[in-house]
Each structure stands twice: as C-alpha cells, then as structure tokens.
Design an enzyme around this catalytic site. Structure first.
Site, mmCIF file in Angstrom:
data_model
loop_
_atom_site.group_PDB
_atom_site.id
_atom_site.type_symbol
_atom_site.label_atom_id
_atom_site.label_comp_id
_atom_site.label_asym_id
_atom_site.label_seq_id
_atom_site.Cartn_x
_atom_site.Cartn_y
_atom_site.Cartn_z
ATOM 1 N N SER A 86 -17.584 2.743 7.613
ATOM 2 C CA SER A 86 -17.343 2.588 6.188
ATOM 3 C C SER A 86 -18.198 3.594 5.429
ATOM 4 O O SER A 86 -18.187 4.780 5.759
ATOM 5 C CB SER A 86 -17.607 1.133 5.784
ATOM 6 O OG SER A 86 -17.141 0.865 4.491
ATOM 7 N N ASP B 228 -6.104 -1.261 7.655
ATOM 8 C CA ASP B 228 -7.237 -0.981 6.768
ATOM 9 C C ASP B 228 -6.722 -0.434 5.437
ATOM 10 O O ASP B 228 -6.104 0.632 5.396
ATOM 11 C CB ASP B 228 -8.155 0.041 7.436
ATOM 12 C CG ASP B 228 -9.482 0.213 6.707
ATOM 13 O OD1 ASP B 228 -9.555 -0.091 5.506
ATOM 14 O OD2 ASP B 228 -10.445 0.663 7.351
ATOM 15 N N HIS C 149 -10.053 -3.712 7.182
ATOM 16 C CA HIS C 149 -11.230 -2.832 7.166
ATOM 17 C C HIS C 149 -12.383 -3.400 7.983
ATOM 18 O O HIS C 149 -13.150 -2.653 8.582
ATOM 19 C CB HIS C 149 -11.676 -2.610 5.719
ATOM 20 C CG HIS C 149 -12.841 -1.701 5.575
ATOM 21 N ND1 HIS C 149 -12.811 -0.374 5.955
ATOM 22 C CD2 HIS C 149 -14.108 -1.910 5.084
ATOM 23 C CE1 HIS C 149 -13.976 0.197 5.711
ATOM 24 N NE2 HIS C 149 -14.773 -0.717 5.184
#
Length: 378
Positions: free
Chosen positions: A162, A325, A354
């Site tokens: 991320s 995602d 995600h």
C-alpha cells in the site's frame, strides 16, 4: 508533559522492541521536498535476526499507513497487539530471521516512535498543526539516513505494501544501487483519482470534528480531541479496503435472508469498532500528514515521467496485486510492472480486496519468497 487526546507512542511509554536513532538535528535538519526543513528527526524501528558480517542480509519491510513497526512478536509492554505479520516474519518463515536481518520502520510523520506531529518540536511543545507537509521522498530520505546509521549500504530486499509500497518504489527509483530485490504489493506508480477522492472525504471527517481545534488538541483536557472524526474516517476507509463479496460472506451468508437487520447491525458495529481500535493506537494529525503524503505520491514527481522514473530501477522487481483491489486495481498494478525493467507481475484472483495482504498473507508469500531468494541481478 504527557500529551492528551492521542494514541501515539510517547517518550516514557514502554519501548517494547522499538529502537531509536536520531538521524537529523536542529543544526543539521532534514531538507524537505517542499523547500522547508525538519529537525530534530528520530526514527523508530524494530528488527529481528542477526545482521551478517558483510551486512548484506538486511530486508526492509515498509508497512501500510496505520500499521506499527511491531510486525512480529507477542503483545506485551509497549505493544498492545501481537505482530501484524507474525505469519511472515520469523524463524523458518518466508522472511526467515534465521537467515535475514528484517527491519520494519515507523515512517516519518508517524506516531509509533518516529518524529511526527505528536513529537516535541525544538520549543518543547508538540509540533501539532505546525508539522510540515511531507512527500514520500522525504520519508525515504529519513529512512535512508537510518540505514546509514545502521551501516546498511544495500538492502537484500525491500518489501512494501500500500503506501509502504510507494516508499519501497521510491527507494528503488531514487537509490537503485541500494536495493537488490523489490517486492511491491498493492501499489501503483501514482495515487489513483478515486483513491484520492476517498482520502479527501476521510480527512474532512477529521477536520470537521468540532474537537479537532485546527490540530492543536494535545494540551487540551482529555476528551477534547477529534476522537469521533478519526474513528469514522478509519471505519470509512476500512469499508472500502474489503469488497462487497467478502463482507457479504463474512457478515451475511445464509443468515442474510432470514435476519438482514441483524447482519447489517453486526457489520456496522464491526466497522465502528475498527475505527475505535485505530483511535486507541493512532493520532489524528498523523492520519492527516500520512494520508496527504500518500495522496500526493507519484514516482514521476520531479523526474519527467513515470516511464523515465521507473527506468531507473535495477532491482529484481516483483509486483503483486489483487483482482478485487479498488484503490490499486489490476490495470494499475500491471502498468507499474510494465514500466519496471524485467519486472515480474502477478495479480491474485481474490475477493478480499486491498486488504488481501493482511486478511490472507499466505497469498503473497510465494512472491515474497521469490524476491528474497532470487539471484542478485547485478
């Protein structure tokens, strides 16, 4: 003086496994991409496994926005929760601490021991609203200064997820000679439009909390900080990081038709509880600073184009995404991999969204293993 209205780690709290290095001083501050400066700077990290004599077995792990540097180990003094990647970091695991020296850093601007808005400024008061805006490149500059202090000239591998993936990417672009292998999980070359829009709404939930006080709430009475806005912002983001299919299966399933109100109530309670959990260990100003840095993230900044920036990478790169995602969809992951010379890409079919790397870390373990096992491309 102990700060109030924050879940930040503070000096005087049990350090747990954290270690601290002062990388910059008031006299020799960190120069920021904005043209400003920041000093003093202290960086907090945890590490596991021994560093080889040649210092060539170090693996850097850069976590998502709200994760601490306590990625492995039990809960205990200084660590209210067990390590968030216990199944990945440890003896005999993918990041094998019998072989590798694994380092997890709390990023600049954070609240787990590294310098951030809740830290003391040179005047003795917390930085609070005075803390400067950061770029991902600033955060990596501070991490590089920490690596220098630790005597690590080159990472065996850098792993980022991320927004931690954006920092890993910045490491490989700005300092290619210092990264042997690269694992990028759920990230893109620049923050996507929809993700930026969601971030704007999250941050407004905090700023519009009547107890935000412009960010200057640390010295107010307990209970006069932006607790509700921060909790709602985190619950909102947590909702988006899963998927409808995942939430439906987890909180609905066969019960949904017979008891829809009960299913909805359980799920709503879960989201609110996730927000409350983050408030207990995080900080509203840090949420703003880190989220804004993430929203501005673009590897092309100051480098002409994404293509030009990614062409600098010499590390053996492994790029991983999830089919469901939303913040970093498969097309963004593939575009990133296509721009990195020789990169391997894998999009995992999953309805976890995600947070796949958190909900089911075993899904990305093969790619992590490839990254740390691959022969040196140089």
């Amino acid at each position: 003086m102990r700060l109030r209205n924050t879940g930040a780690w503070q000096p005087g709290d049990p350090p747990g496994g954290r270690r601290f290095v002062t990388t910059h001083t008031v006299e020799d501050p960190l120069r920021l991409a904005s043209g400003g400066s920041l000093g003093p700077v202290t960086m907090a990290y945890e590490s596991w496994g021994e560093l080889d004599a040649d210092r060539g077995n170090a693996v850097l792990v850069l976590p998502p926005l709200s994760m601490t540097c306590h990625a492995s180990g039990p809960a205990g003094p200084g660590h209210p929760a067990e390590g968030w990647w216990n199944s990945v970091i440890g003896p005999g695991l993918v990041l094998d601490t019998d072989r590798f020296h694994v380092v997890v850093i709390n990023c600049l601007g954070g609240c787990d021991g590294s310098t951030g808005p809740a830290s003391a400024s040179p005047d003795g008061h917390p930085w609070a609203s005075r803390f400067p805006a950061l770029d991902v490149s600033d955060q990596v500059d501070a991490e590089a200064a920490l690596a220098d202090a630790l005597g690590i000239a080159r990472w065996h591998a850098v792993v980022g997820m991320s927004i931690g993936g954006a920092r890993a990417l910045e490491w490989a672009v700005s300092r290619p000679e210092r990264v042997r292998a690269l694992a990028l999980v759920s990230v893109s070359a620049a923050t996507r439009i929809e993700q930026a829009g969601h971030t704007v709404l999250e941050l407004e939930l905090i700023r519009r909390d009547p107890h935000f006080h412009g960010g200057d709430y640390y010295e107010l009475p307990e209970g006069c900080g932006p607790h509700d806005g921060t909790a709602l912002a985190r619950g909102f983001s947590h909702l988006r990081y899963g998927t409808d299919a995942y939430w439906q299966q987890r909180f609905g399933g066969e019960d949904l038709a017979d008891d829809p109100d009960g299913c909805h109530e359980r799920f709503g309670g879960y989201l609110l509880a996730q927000g409350e959990k983050v408030v207990e260990r995080f900080d509203a100003n840090c949420y703003l600073v880190l989220s804004e840095a993430a929203m501005r993230a673009s590897v092309a900044r100051g480098r002409g184009s994404v293509k030009d920036a990614l062409a600098r990478i010499t590390a053996a790169a492994h790029v991983v995404g999830f089919s469901s995602d939303r913040p970093y969809p498969p097309e963004a992951v593939r575009e990133l991999a296509e721009g990195i010379p020789g990169a391997r890409v894998r999009v995992i079919e999953s309805d976890l969204g995600h947070y796949g790397f958190m909900f089911a870390p075993e899904l990305i373990e093969p790619e992590l293993r490839l990254a740390v096992e691959q022969e040196d491309p140089c």
